[in-house]
Scaffold this active site. Structure first.
Site, PDB file in Angstrom:
ATOM      1  N   HIS A  12       0.689  -1.527   0.472  1.00 35.70           N
ATOM      2  CA  HIS A  12      -0.199  -0.467  -0.230  1.00 35.70           C
ATOM      3  C   HIS A  12       1.323   1.716   0.101  1.00 35.70           C
ATOM      4  O   HIS A  12       1.297   1.453   1.434  1.00 35.70           O
ATOM      5  CB  HIS A  12      -1.104  -0.278   1.230  1.00 35.70           C
ATOM      6  N   ASP A  14       1.875   5.250   0.150  1.00 37.24           N
ATOM      7  CA  ASP A  14       0.808   6.232   0.393  1.00 37.24           C
ATOM      8  C   ASP A  14       2.103   7.322  -0.685  1.00 37.24           C
ATOM      9  O   ASP A  14       3.409   7.138  -0.128  1.00 37.24           O
ATOM     10  CB  ASP A  14       0.571   7.049   2.073  1.00 37.24           C
ATOM     11  N   ASP A 124      -7.196   1.418   2.109  1.00 39.52           N
ATOM     12  CA  ASP A 124      -7.197   2.198   3.468  1.00 39.52           C
ATOM     13  C   ASP A 124      -8.317   3.382   2.963  1.00 39.52           C
ATOM     14  O   ASP A 124      -7.956   4.653   3.900  1.00 39.52           O
ATOM     15  CB  ASP A 124      -5.589   2.356   4.130  1.00 39.52           C
ATOM     16  N   HIS A 350      -5.830  10.105   0.256  1.00 43.09           N
ATOM     17  CA  HIS A 350      -6.334   9.888   1.988  1.00 43.09           C
ATOM     18  C   HIS A 350      -5.595  10.690   2.652  1.00 43.09           C
ATOM     19  O   HIS A 350      -5.915  10.841   3.114  1.00 43.09           O
ATOM     20  CB  HIS A 350      -7.358   8.470   1.842  1.00 43.09           C
TER      21      HIS A 350
END
Length: 910
Positions: A12, A14, A124, A350
């Site tokens: 994941h 980010d 997420d 996000h």
């Protein structure tokens, strides 16, 4: 049948979070190098899921362009799975059309690389939009995987073992409000439940004993999902050996290095009949409420305001203006939109738009927003210039000094408002003269007094202010720039119900003595007493404490002491608001405001209330130590500092003659730390529900919490408005980039967050964020739209949507143009549809019109156009031709229509 353990490799990623973008970027290059090398070196390393976002490849190939061919081959071989998104967005804080542009861009880019991963991937997201199943299904995706919104997920991604959540299984059906249903898979043990699988038999035995038991607790079939990765997780290069070790330890289980396509297909063949159906939004409302992360909606509100402006510029100005101009011959700038949208969407992950990263991240975001805004404004200026050069203004007498100009409504809503524009009426170019001579001419120029007339010669309510001379320049398309000194005027005029997608001309006409004596416009004030403003729909009394009593004349409903200010301490973090236990809020109820009229025109009136509140300067000294010790926010003992400061908040109430709402502007210079400021709008309405504008939905939400809820705060997300209503009356509160609200149980008060300042990022470590205190001057805008019964409710929603966008004006010339005055690109009528998009689809060259049914019942839409209409989808693809006349739109349905090129030769056949 043997159980199958599906191990899906992923990381994941980010893009920016606890490290600035470029640091994460450099780590991503290192990560991708190792991933590609592993895929090349180990043919048994079957595949890797690249986090559902194609921007990872954009970022990587920016540094490693020579590896594009290898990337494309791996994508085509289905060993590297990419898309369907461009970025992993926060669904709540990015607009409806932004969510679609994200999906459209991601699928287009993934297709360009060779293959699209067709799973709605939300690992997420801080909760999930209720219309996700409808959007995904419309795009040809029938399954989704998500991590939040159903089961509690807390500090450092720790997943609760409690059984109190909406589905007993990790597999469920997820249904949108319109009935669209897809298969949903919850990461019940998080997206790291297969991380770092041991190769050593002894360690592997312990590992799998726990991991298998955890997954079987929630799995509804014999297909068990293990996510081999986590946040920024390096590739497990020895995974092939680890799976061989597991297979030897558990011969009755088939360990497969899998992918989502294969895993979902296996699930679909073995689904149980008793799978739960979860409907609509996934907002963790059945949890204890501590980790919904809804307060990210109020972290660094300035980011939300900049995003709201950029989204409005693209979707409610640049795109429809370009579509309207394209209809009359201008080239549609697809390449500019692609670049502008990508720039804007790079702020939509996000951890970015939520304002929950370190300060360096959000400083870079500010620059990106400014870049995206400049792209949108450039497109808008090009469209305005096109209309300026082509609209027929021949109706106006070419008298000395007459100045024609255009007002354009690029939105899908009737616009009644007071609008302002600056017009340059005289230019003294430097070319062929001297700067000194031009300066002298500009200084000496005496502009006349002007009146405003429409194309029928009727005088229009408004004013014209003559401005001082100023420097300016033109950038011609075919020659060198031209600098000048110019004389300008500021035009303020009232528009009443200007049609959607329309161009209207006006003219400034010099006032003669005869015309001055023969004034035809109304001059009555909107003030009925010193601080009471009234129009046809509202009476607004400004009280001594700075609040306002609003009477909605058609319904007779009175809302007393609306716009009460509330201030509290916040010892939480960027993710979560937490007020010190036992401390009461500070209210402006007992304040005494300094009141003053700031505008008194026939078309608009305004009152300013300066309210001073004495508030603590910060939290007390305990907070810094508690942060340093990584104490979870809800166990902190810090309170307010005993030292206080006066905080002066200026509230400006604006009532327009033709407006159905009261506009409110709030200004303050924040010098306090660790606090939240809200405005309270007491409704006194008796209802268990409220309604919030969300993603292609006006979401119906409960005013009360579940039995599991513990958090004293139940703040929630909104897009453009929130509404509370009974059968006969209600209140809609619209906003400009203020995404957090809460419905308070005391008379169903709407609490709108204006500011929240905190010291730290939060989550898994100590990350101090002094700029998250948002010190300095702040400006906030919202509007109150009381309404009556029946269709008045839906009209208030339309007013709230119209409030989010502007009319645009441009000077024209006296000319016989090929675009008729009053040009309207498209007329439509509807009872419950809220418009969201008008743009030209790149693949087809056709115009896309989109909206959604804001009602749960079937609605109607009639489109008046000379183009052939077809039903499209969220990707702008052709589906079926539609007969002219009224079209039905299912309750809560997203409706996309394609308007075929006039020549009938679309780029893509049906």
């Amino acid at each position: 049948m043997k159980k199958q353990a599906h191990v899906i490799s992923h990381s994941h990623w980010d893009r920016e979070w606890y490290l600035p973008y470029e640091k994460h970027h450099m780590l991503e290059v290192e990560f991708m190098d190792k991933l590609l090398d592993t895929l090349e070196r180990d043919p048994e390393f079957k595949s890797f899921h690249l986090d559902g976002q194609t921007i990872m490849l954009d970022d990587y190939l920016q540094v490693r362009p020579e590896r594009r061919e290898l990337v494309e081959r791996l994508v085509k071989e289905k060993r590297l799975y990419i898309g369907p998104w461009y970025i992993l967005q926060d669904e709540w804080l990015t607009g409806s059309e932004s969510n679609l542009r994200n999906l459209e861009t991601g699928m287009r880019e993934a297709k360009g690389y060779g293959n699209v991963s067709r799973v709605g991937y939300f690992p997420d997201s801080f909760g999930n939009m209720g219309q996700a199943p409808q959007i995904l299904l419309d795009a040809g995706i029938d399954c989704a995987a998500f991590g939040r919104g159903v089961k509690p997920t807390g500090f450092n991604n720790e997943v609760s073992d409690g059984a109190d959540f909406a589905s007993r299984y990790s597999e469920m059906f997820w249904e949108s409000p319109d009935g669209s249903r897809i298969l949903g898979v919850l990461f019940a043990n998080w997206y790291s439940n297969g991380i770092e699988i041991p190769t050593d038999p002894g360690e592997a035995a312990k590992y799998w004993e726990k991991k298998l038991a955890d997954v079987m607790k929630f799995a509804s079939t014999d297909h068990l999902l293990f996510m081999n990765g986590c946040d920024h997780q390096p590739v497990q290069t020895d995974l092939t050996d680890a799976l061989k070790t597991a297979a030897k330890l558990y011969p009755d289980i088939d360990f497969v290095h899998s992918d989502f396509t294969g895993y979902m297909e296996c699930l679909k063949q073995e689904l149980k009949e008793d799978l739960a159906v979860i409907r609509g939004e996934l907002r963790s409302q059945e949890t204890d409420g501590w980790y919904t992360l809804a307060n990210t909606a109020s972290s660094r509100i300035y980011l939300k305001q900049m995003n709201a402006r950029c989204e409005a510029l693209f979707t409610r100005a640049a795109e429809p203006l370009a579509a309207m101009a394209h209809d009359r011959g201008m080239e549609y700038p697809h390449h500019l939109f692609d670049y502008g949208w990508k720039t804007l969407m790079q702020n939509h992950p996000h951890d970015s738009i939520c304002g929950c990263s370190v300060d360096e991240v959000h400083r870079e975001m500010t620059a990106r927003f400014e870049k995206a805004e400049q792209v949108a404004l450039h497109i808008i200026e090009e469209c305005l210039a096109y209309f300026s050069a082509h609209v027929d203004t021949g109706k106006y007498a070419a008298g000395e000094g007459a100045v024609p100009f255009l007002v354009i409504n690029p939105t899908g809503f009737y616009k009644s408002e007071v609008t302002q524009l600056k017009l340059i009426v005289k230019k003294y170019p430097f070319q062929g003269s001297s700067v000194a001579a031009c300066l002298e001419q500009a200084r000496q120029e005496q502009l006349p007094e002007y009146r405003i007339v429409d194309s029928d010669g009727n005088e229009v309510m408004g004013s014209v202010e003559i401005l001082p001379y100023a420097f300016g320049y033109d950038l011609p398309k075919d020659r060198f720039r031209n600098a000048y000194f110019g004389r300008s005027v500021k035009v303020t005029l009232e528009t009443e119900r200007q049609e959607p997608f329309s161009v209207k001309s006006y003219c400034l006409v010099p006032v003669t003595e005869k015309a001055a004596e023969k004034k035809t416009v109304k001059t009555e004030s909107l003030f009925t007493s010193e601080y009471v403003m009234e129009n046809e729909w509202l009476s607004c009394r400004i009280n001594e404490n700075g609040t306002v009593d609003i009477t909605h004349k058609p319904s007779g409903r009175i809302y007393r002491e609306a716009v009460m200010l509330e201030d509290t301490r916040d010892i939480g973090n960027e993710y979560i608001y937490f007020k010190p236990v036992g401390e009461a809020p500070i209210l402006s109820r007992d304040a005494r405001a300094a009141l003053a009229r700031t505008e008194d025109k026939p078309y608009r009136a305004a009152v300013q209330a300066r309210v001073t509140m004495e508030i603590p300067v910060s939290a007390d000294d305990r907070l810094q130590q508690e942060i340093h010790d990584l104490m979870e926010f809800r166990h902190r003992k810090a309170g307010s500092s005993t030292q206080t400061l006066p905080m002066t908040i200026t509230v400006t109430y604006i009532l327009e003659r033709a407006g159905k709402g009261l506009k409110v502007e709030v200004d303050f210079d924040n010098q306090a730390l660790d606090h939240r400021l809200r405005v309270l709008v007491g409704t006194g309405l008796d209802t268990p529900w409220h309604y919030a504008d969300s993603i292609f939905e006006v979401a119906k939400r409960s005013n009360s919490v579940s039995g599991n809820w513990e958090n004293p705060c139940n703040a929630q997300h909104q897009q453009l408005f929130v509404n509370v209503h009974e059968d006969q009356a209600g209140m809609t509160v619209a906003n400009h980039g203020l995404n957090e609200y809460e419905i308070l149980p005391e008379d169903n008060t709407i609490a709108l967050t204006l500011h929240r300042g905190v010291r730290e990022m939060g989550d898994w470590g100590e990350f101090l964020t002094p700029q998250a205190q948002c010190l300095g001057k702040q400006h906030k805008e919202f509007a109150l739209y009381p309404h009556g019964a029946g269709e008045d409710l839906m009209r208030s929603y339309e007013e709230a949507y119209a409030y989010s966008s502007s009319l645009w004006g441009v000077k024209s010339e006296m000319q016989d143009g090929n675009i008729p005055d009053g040009f309207t690109f498209l007329k439509y009528s509807t009872d419950t549809l809220l418009w969201t998009a008008l743009k030209v689809q790149e693949e087809t060259g056709d115009v896309i019109f989109r909206g959604f049914n804001a009602s749960e019942t079937e609605g109607e839409l009639a489109l008046e156009t000379d183009r052939r209409i077809y039903r499209s989808n969220v990707l702008g693809e052709k589906k079926e031709y539609l007969e002219p006349g009224k079209l039905s739109v299912r309750g809560c349905g997203i409706f996309t229509a394609g308007l075929e090129k006039k020549d009938g030769r679309s780029n893509t056949p049906l």
